[in-house]
Enzyme design. Structure first.
Site, PDB file in Angstrom:
ATOM      1  N   ALA A  62       3.146  -7.923  -8.865  1.00 21.40           N
ATOM      2  CA  ALA A  62       2.217  -6.922  -8.360  1.00 21.40           C
ATOM      3  C   ALA A  62       0.795  -7.483  -8.293  1.00 21.40           C
ATOM      4  CB  ALA A  62       2.237  -5.696  -9.263  1.00 21.40           C
ATOM      5  N   LYS A  76      -2.158   0.791   2.820  1.00 17.94           N
ATOM      6  CA  LYS A  76      -3.086  -0.325   2.938  1.00 17.94           C
ATOM      7  C   LYS A  76      -3.627  -0.426   4.359  1.00 17.94           C
ATOM      8  CE  LYS A  76      -2.266  -3.832   0.383  1.00 17.94           C
ATOM      9  NZ  LYS A  76      -1.692  -5.042  -0.220  1.00 17.94           N
ATOM     10  N   THR A  78      -2.110  -5.252  -6.659  1.00 19.86           N
ATOM     11  CA  THR A  78      -2.823  -4.011  -6.977  1.00 19.86           C
ATOM     12  C   THR A  78      -1.862  -2.826  -7.080  1.00 19.86           C
ATOM     13  OG1 THR A  78      -3.244  -3.654  -4.612  1.00 19.86           O
ATOM     14  CG2 THR A  78      -4.931  -4.814  -5.865  1.00 19.86           C
ATOM     15  N   SER A  79      -0.569  -3.063  -7.009  1.00 18.36           N
ATOM     16  CA  SER A  79       0.428  -1.983  -7.012  1.00 18.36           C
ATOM     17  C   SER A  79       1.076  -1.846  -8.391  1.00 18.36           C
ATOM     18  CB  SER A  79       1.508  -2.271  -5.962  1.00 18.36           C
ATOM     19  OG  SER A  79       2.275  -3.398  -6.341  1.00 18.36           O
ATOM     20  N   SER A 116      -2.447 -15.416   2.610  1.00 15.84           N
ATOM     21  CA  SER A 116      -1.600 -15.323   1.418  1.00 15.84           C
ATOM     22  C   SER A 116      -0.135 -15.173   1.797  1.00 15.84           C
ATOM     23  CB  SER A 116      -2.051 -14.129   0.563  1.00 15.84           C
ATOM     24  OG  SER A 116      -1.157 -13.905  -0.500  1.00 15.84           O
ATOM     25  N   ASP A 154      -8.156  -6.939  -1.006  1.00 16.72           N
ATOM     26  CA  ASP A 154      -7.049  -7.604  -0.311  1.00 16.72           C
ATOM     27  C   ASP A 154      -7.346  -7.530   1.185  1.00 16.72           C
ATOM     28  OD1 ASP A 154      -4.722  -8.980  -0.023  1.00 16.72           O
ATOM     29  OD2 ASP A 154      -3.390  -7.272  -0.363  1.00 16.72           O
ATOM     30  N   GLY A 201       0.802  -1.207   0.000  1.00 16.69           N
ATOM     31  CA  GLY A 201       0.000   0.000   0.000  1.00 16.69           C
ATOM     32  C   GLY A 201       0.835   1.256   0.000  1.00 16.69           C
ATOM     33  N   THR A 204       7.857  -6.961  -5.781  1.00 23.05           N
ATOM     34  CA  THR A 204       9.298  -7.189  -5.651  1.00 23.05           C
ATOM     35  C   THR A 204       9.829  -8.016  -6.814  1.00 23.05           C
ATOM     36  OG1 THR A 204       9.238  -7.008  -3.248  1.00 23.05           O
ATOM     37  CG2 THR A 204      11.080  -8.218  -4.199  1.00 23.05           C
TER      38      THR A 204
END
Length: 515
Positions: free
Chosen positions: A218, A310, A220-221, A286, A278, A190, A225
């Site tokens: 990703a 987030k 929702t971003s 998750s 999420d 977030g 990484t």
């Protein structure tokens, strides 16, 4: 290749059987979902009552899948052809001459548990196991998975989260490192930028800890990484490759989806991304299912807290911290939550390549490297070192800092990248446009969510060079016309689309005028 309709059991008659129909590979990428395409006037649809979004059983030899039906207009397929999406074609892998049998699908019994959850019933471990098994077997359509995700959103008890976590772990492989201590880290997210993982892994591995970091793409971003690391080295490692890297370098940064770790989670993530959901219980399941499957024993969770992050406030952070530690303890996983500042992005870049440039600058001790990313990475690394027993609480930050400033972390990172297939340098997008300050003043607020949205509209993460670079931070003073942030795109259309969004949201970065 022949196509036929199989007789349906217990109907008292055999359904019509059609011969010499062709199966076609259409080259359509539908992601994880299996899709079959039939002409709208296909006799199969007419005789069997199949319509748009019907679920069909497709069988070639011993290989069988459940697929979602899409109907096409006349002229694309003949009435005696069936087309397959890429995922369906690869799963059935038909050979010339093999017959394809189409039938009504068997009942998916676990959907009864989903319906029960819709009406607020608490599910037991067996229910979650059945749901996860059917999801991994591709028996659920995206609509079915959306129903499960929505029904579970903010409606899972701690016991249900434990059961869901265990069920997710059991759907795939579980790594065992034959070591008493394996460290890991995760950021709740977030917060745009904040790409600390490559730096933390390099420090931890250099200081003797084992850190096989499996990361996600990703959700929702604008970048995960794995998306950022893929700009620097290959990340799609199989288990044998990952083990070789960890054995030689002490750590890695790889995409977890390539190793079949908690694969149910990967399938759900694709639907969660479309829904932009999420929730806390699903998030914990998750995150921890991946850590458990990866063989981790000690995990640091970075939890940014801020009004547009987030996690919005301290009360929410405390509740999520308790859930993470409670669920982790049920699996013997030591979880330490590090609550951090989530009021503004970390670093300058937002998007895979732009974040990779920031990572390299910090690791190389570039004097112009973003100081906030360096400080955040060192704090997380210190927490990992302390949790892993590599440094005491009062010395961990100094030890991590020395490892970075001495160049040892950069050397270790290069070794990891080379072991994963070779270090590479990220490029730059061809199209860039700055967004100026409307008047002189001070930066008083930054909307993480809308800033991330702008980066995604510019093309990130699908266009890996796209995103934006942040030119100011909270508290900075600016002149009229000074750049607040700069959009990066790989096409003029995406740049224009992102700029149109920014123009409709002029308060993405708040500039308070001087009185």
């Amino acid at each position: 290749m022949s196509l036929s309709i199989s007789p349906q059991k217990n109907t008292g008659f055999a359904r019509p059987r059609l011969e010499a129909n062709q199966l076609r590979r259409l080259g359509i990428d539908t992601g994880y979902e299996y899709v079959v395409y039939l002409d709208v006037d296909s006799p199969i649809c007419r005789s069997e009552g199949f319509g748009p979004h019907s679920r069909l059983s497709l069988r070639v030899g011993e290989r069988e899948i459940l697929a979602t039906l899409n109907l096409v207009q006349a002229g694309w397929l003949t009435i005696h052809e069936a087309g397959l999406s890429e995922s369906a074609w690869h799963s059935l892998h038909p050979s010339p001459g093999e017959k394809v049998v189409i039938a009504h699908p068997p009942n998916v019994d676990s959907m009864a548990h989903v319906r029960a959850k819709v009406f607020g019933k608490e599910l037991d471990a067996g229910a979650f196991e059945a749901i996860m098994r059917d999801i991994v077997a591709h028996r659920y359509s995206r609509i079915d998975m959306a129903a499960f995700i929505t029904a579970s959103s903010n409606h899972l008890t701690p016991d249900e989260v434990i059961a869901l976590t265990r069920a997710m772990v059991q759907t795939g492989r579980q790594l065992n490192w034959d070591r008493p201590l394996v460290v890991d880290k995760h950021c709740i997210g977030g917060l745009a930028g904040n790409r600390t993982t490559p730096i933390v892994v390099a420090i931890a591995a250099e200081l003797g800890l084992t850190m096989p970091k499996t990361s996600s793409r990703a959700i929702t971003s604008p970048a995960g990484t794995a998306d950022t690391m893929a700009m620097l080295a290959p990340v799609e490692l199989n288990e044998a490759q990952l083990r070789r890297v960890v054995e030689s370098c002490g750590g890695c940064i790889a995409w977890g989806g390539a190793m079949n770790l908690a694969p149910a989670d990967d399938l759900l993530i694709h639907v969660e991304r479309a829904l932009d959901i999420d929730s806390a219980g699903q998030m914990v399941a998750s995150v921890l299912s991946k850590k458990i499957a990866a063989g981790s024993t000690h995990v640091v969770i970075d939890m940014p807290v801020g009004p547009t992050a987030k996690v919005r406030d301290q009360a929410e952070a405390q509740a999520l911290t308790e859930l993470l530690t409670h669920v982790g303890a049920a699996f013997g996983l030591h979880v330490h939550v590090l609550i951090s500042d989530g009021t503004q992005p970390v670093g300058r870049g937002i998007g895979p390549a732009l974040e990779a440039h920031d990572v390299l600058a910090v690791l190389r001790n570039d004097p112009h490297a973003p100081a906030d990313l360096r400080a955040r990475a060192l704090n997380v690394a210190a927490a990992v070192l302390e949790l892993g027993g590599a440094a005491s609480a009062d010395r961990a930050l100094a030890v991590a800092t020395d490892c970075l400033l001495s160049g040892r972390a950069w050397q270790r990172f290069q070794s990891i990248c080379n072991a994963q297939g070779g270090l590479r340098m990220p490029g730059r997008a061809a199209y860039q446009q700055s967004v100026p300050a409307p008047h002189p003043g001070q930066i008083t607020c930054i909307d993480n969510r809308r800033l991330s949205r702008a980066a995604k509209l510019a093309g990130a993460p699908a266009s890996p060079l796209a995103g934006l670079t942040l030119d100011v931070h909270l508290g900075d003073t600016v002149c009229a016309g000074q750049a607040l942030f700069t959009l990066h795109a790989q096409s003029p259309g995406e740049l224009a689309y992102a700029m149109e969004y920014v123009s409709r949201h002029p308060s993405i970065i708040g500039v308070e005028a001087f009185s």
